[in-house]
Write a protein that holds these residues in place. Sequence first.
Motif, PDB file in Angstrom:
ATOM      1  N   ILE A 183       0.679  -1.165   0.121  1.00  0.00           N
ATOM      2  CA  ILE A 183      -0.115  -0.052   0.015  1.00  0.00           C
ATOM      3  C   ILE A 183       0.737   1.009   0.023  1.00  0.00           C
ATOM      4  O   ILE A 183       1.785   1.480   0.813  1.00  0.00           O
ATOM      5  CB  ILE A 183      -1.010   0.008   1.197  1.00  0.00           C
ATOM      6  CG1 ILE A 183      -1.785  -1.229   1.238  1.00  0.00           C
ATOM      7  CG2 ILE A 183      -1.806   1.453   1.174  1.00  0.00           C
ATOM      8  CD1 ILE A 183      -2.688  -1.523  -0.052  1.00  0.00           C
ATOM      9  N   GLN A 232      -8.959   0.058   4.077  1.00  0.00           N
ATOM     10  CA  GLN A 232      -8.727  -0.863   5.178  1.00  0.00           C
ATOM     11  C   GLN A 232      -8.683  -2.227   4.451  1.00  0.00           C
ATOM     12  O   GLN A 232      -8.068  -3.001   4.950  1.00  0.00           O
ATOM     13  CB  GLN A 232     -10.158  -0.624   6.236  1.00  0.00           C
ATOM     14  CG  GLN A 232      -9.747   0.540   6.931  1.00  0.00           C
ATOM     15  CD  GLN A 232      -8.572   0.411   7.736  1.00  0.00           C
ATOM     16  OE1 GLN A 232      -8.303  -0.465   8.684  1.00  0.00           O
ATOM     17  NE2 GLN A 232      -7.917   1.312   7.708  1.00  0.00           N
ATOM     18  N   LEU A 235      -5.207  -2.765   3.177  1.00  0.00           N
ATOM     19  CA  LEU A 235      -4.398  -2.894   4.481  1.00  0.00           C
ATOM     20  C   LEU A 235      -4.275  -4.158   4.913  1.00  0.00           C
ATOM     21  O   LEU A 235      -3.421  -4.763   5.529  1.00  0.00           O
ATOM     22  CB  LEU A 235      -4.615  -1.599   5.388  1.00  0.00           C
ATOM     23  CG  LEU A 235      -3.698  -1.577   6.448  1.00  0.00           C
ATOM     24  CD1 LEU A 235      -2.460  -1.180   6.120  1.00  0.00           C
ATOM     25  CD2 LEU A 235      -4.277  -0.569   7.554  1.00  0.00           C
ATOM     26  N   ILE A 241       3.631  -1.070   3.945  1.00  0.00           N
ATOM     27  CA  ILE A 241       2.963   0.309   3.490  1.00  0.00           C
ATOM     28  C   ILE A 241       4.172   1.316   3.422  1.00  0.00           C
ATOM     29  O   ILE A 241       5.082   1.444   4.362  1.00  0.00           O
ATOM     30  CB  ILE A 241       1.939   0.647   4.535  1.00  0.00           C
ATOM     31  CG1 ILE A 241       1.422   2.153   3.940  1.00  0.00           C
ATOM     32  CG2 ILE A 241       2.555   0.999   5.816  1.00  0.00           C
ATOM     33  CD1 ILE A 241       0.080   2.325   4.766  1.00  0.00           C
ATOM     34  N   SER A 253      -0.673   0.237  11.145  1.00  0.00           N
ATOM     35  CA  SER A 253       0.177  -0.739  10.588  1.00  0.00           C
ATOM     36  C   SER A 253       1.022  -1.710  11.643  1.00  0.00           C
ATOM     37  O   SER A 253       0.983  -2.978  11.347  1.00  0.00           O
ATOM     38  CB  SER A 253       1.103   0.025   9.565  1.00  0.00           C
ATOM     39  OG  SER A 253       0.523   0.818   8.694  1.00  0.00           O
ATOM     40  N   LYS A 258       2.511  -4.947   9.883  1.00  0.00           N
ATOM     41  CA  LYS A 258       2.864  -4.666   8.513  1.00  0.00           C
ATOM     42  C   LYS A 258       4.055  -3.695   8.767  1.00  0.00           C
ATOM     43  O   LYS A 258       4.690  -3.225   9.593  1.00  0.00           O
ATOM     44  CB  LYS A 258       1.883  -3.612   7.845  1.00  0.00           C
ATOM     45  CG  LYS A 258       0.272  -4.071   7.724  1.00  0.00           C
ATOM     46  CD  LYS A 258       0.128  -5.272   7.060  1.00  0.00           C
ATOM     47  CE  LYS A 258      -1.233  -5.750   7.001  1.00  0.00           C
ATOM     48  NZ  LYS A 258      -1.313  -7.025   6.382  1.00  0.00           N
TER      49      LYS A 258
END
Length: 346
Positions: A183, A232, A235, A241, A253, A258
């Motif tokens: 992302i 969302q 994600l 990200i 995150s 993430k």
Amino acid sequence: MKIFYGVQGTGNGHITRARVMAKELHAAGIDVTFQFSGRPADKYFDMEIFNGYQLRTGMTFNTEKGQVNYLKTARDAKPITFIKDVKSLDLSGYDLVISDFEPVTAWAAKNRKIPVLGIGHQYAFNHNIPRKGSDPIADQVIKYFAPADVGIGLHWHHFGQPILPPIIDTPETPKSIIKNKIIVYLPFEDPNEVVRLLSPFKNFQFHVYSPEVVPSQFDHITYNPLSRDGFQKDLYDCAGIINNAGFELASESLQMGKKILAKPLHAQMEQISNAAALQQLGYGHVMNDLDAAVIEHWLHDNHAVHITYPNIAKTLVQWIQDGMPKMDADFIEDVWDSVEVLQIKQ
């Protein structure tokens, strides 16, 4: 109880935090009026939870090519409108005024000698936390932009200070991720430059969210308009990200495990400090400029941090209902004891 809650609308992080607070305030049966300022009315989206919110012009910062432009900020400021908004805001009948770094609400309450509770990341800078990129203007902004009598600062780590963890949704941890799905949220950068930067990395799928959707001639780069639900969903199963160093998105995150590559806005003390904190804590990577070499290294690094934060919104709502007693060291320690940090491999 009746609460007036002002939210800075310049970036989406403040609004994201307000959504979480709104859910808990409504669940507790509290009557709350939200006010937003800092962006044009047609630029707000997914605002249903705020039930007939108010809008004011407020004040915001002008950004250009990845950095704050103070000259344009001063040129575009509307001090007469701001003063009128402050003077006309009716706070009568409310039991509590809250500001998430929203200046009209904060100054209207201050002028009427009504105590203000500040809740937000910016209030953490009143304490000894990682701080870089500071200058006299930044110091004055933190102090006077949205002053609060009681400030509840939020951060990813306590740094030995009386601050709390982030206010974020606590979603279910993804059972699996798509390892090449990334992302990208760089709303303050030139979108054409972002496309050029990502174009060489054809083994990855980039889902770019931007206020300005530009055509992409590359199959591995998809531009999307800003959408809370769409963002969302992407994600949830992405590997990482790439974002400006805003606080709230990095918090989400980390909560979802993430990996993070942050590019702070130049001349923006908060973002530069956030990037420094991510590096100091080992929670993410940083590039000071849009740098293809840094991106390539980060894309092939499968290390991430997964942090389980408690429901701070619910904790704060209960604290408000209890009369906002002084948050002593035991209270702060109990909250942070429930935070779990895991180093993971994707």
